[in-house]
Design an enzyme around this catalytic site. Structure first.
Site, PDB file in Angstrom:
ATOM      1  N   LYS A   1      12.130  83.604  63.372  1.00 58.61           N
ATOM      2  CA  LYS A   1      10.795  84.194  63.270  1.00 58.61           C
ATOM      3  C   LYS A   1       9.879  83.379  62.353  1.00 58.61           C
ATOM      4  CE  LYS A   1      11.145  87.542  66.181  1.00 58.61           C
ATOM      5  NZ  LYS A   1      10.324  87.566  67.413  1.00 58.61           N
TER       6      LYS A   1
ATOM      7  N   TYR B   1      18.042  85.145  62.230  1.00 57.94           N
ATOM      8  CA  TYR B   1      16.877  85.823  62.790  1.00 57.94           C
ATOM      9  C   TYR B   1      15.614  85.461  62.015  1.00 57.94           C
ATOM     10  CZ  TYR B   1      13.795  89.505  64.470  1.00 57.94           C
ATOM     11  OH  TYR B   1      12.728  90.195  65.008  1.00 57.94           O
TER      12      TYR B   1
END
Length: 264
Positions: A169, A165
């Site tokens: 990002k 994740y």
């Protein structure tokens, strides 16, 4: 003049991805309150319908007029995204503001399943880039437009349990920063919103439907909610045309980093 001048948004058309729940749904309703037209994109048709109904109520409540176009589509499927311009044109709309809100996370494993890794990158990075490229062309042609990308504190600082994740990002943040520089000779605005802890269905998805685990993340602390981030998205979009909030980092008051927070 109010610092939150929503009159600038009346009659504008906003495309919001991931509009069926959470931040996307809250953002849709808040833009409706300003009198903006909405193009709402999501995979879940029933949830999308619910968001549309809430936005319609917001128009009525604030005596605003606006059109709403809902499109059931998956940001990981380029064919769905490539079909958008024609559908939007046929509805008599022209996008002024793109809100890339769709995003997801699965698991906290150090080495996750390949399918989960692929889904995260396809949703958070590749789909976002592909959709942005479609509308950058349109914005360049008309010399106007605003792109708002929903980043994360995970794009500022990596943390254990968030390897994939955080990587997605960080990629989004790098894309946003590069796009900002590449479009510096245009009137197109490029914005990244980076929230900290926001209590939505996000953590439920991360923990694969385990709501008890998701609730524990926020226990003892007042997290942000979807409406908090919606307000920041709409605020950045409502700035005067010559003002670009390039990056906005938003935390609950008792959070300082991805892992440093105070809980009672």
């Amino acid at each position: 003049m109010s610092v939150f001048n929503t009159d600038r948004l009346a009659g504008k058309t906003v495309l919001i991805t991931g509009a069926s729940a959470g931040i996307g749904a809250a953002t849709s309703v808040l833009f409706a309150k300003t009198g903006a037209n909405l193009v709402l994109l999501a995979r879940r048709a029933e949830n999308l319908k619910a968001t549309k109904e809430k936005a319609e109520e917001a128009y009525k409540q604030f005596n605003k007029d606006g059109k709403i176009l809902t499109i059931e589509a998956d940001v990981t499927k380029f064919s769905d995204l490539d079909a958008l311009p024609e559908k939007i044109k046929n509805a008599g709309l022209d996008i002024d503001i793109l809100v890339n809100n769709a995003g997801m996370v699965k698991g906290t494993e150090q080495v996750g399943a390949d399918a989960d890794i692929t889904q995260m990158f396809d949703t958070n990075v590749l789909g976002l880039i592909h959709l942005t490229q479609i509308f950058v062309k349109q914005f360049k042609a008309k010399q106007a437009g605003t792109i708002i990308n929903l980043g994360s504190i995970a794009g500022r600082e990596p943390y254990a349990g968030g390897a994939i994740y955080c990587a997605t990002k960080h990629a989004l943040s790098a894309f946003n920063g590069s796009l900002l520089r590449e479009l510096v000779n245009t009137p197109i605005r490029v914005i990244e919103i980076q929230p900290g802890m926001v209590e939505t269905e996000f953590s439920v998805v991360r923990f694969r439907g385990d709501k008890a685990k998701a609730d524990a993340v926020y226990k003892g602390l007042q997290p942000l909610v979807a409406e908090d981030i919606a307000e920041e998205i709409v605020w950045t979009a409502s700035r005067p045309p010559h003002v670009n909030i390039a990056q906005l980092f938003v935390l609950p008051v008792n959070q300082a980093t991805p892992t440093l927070n105070y809980k009672k």
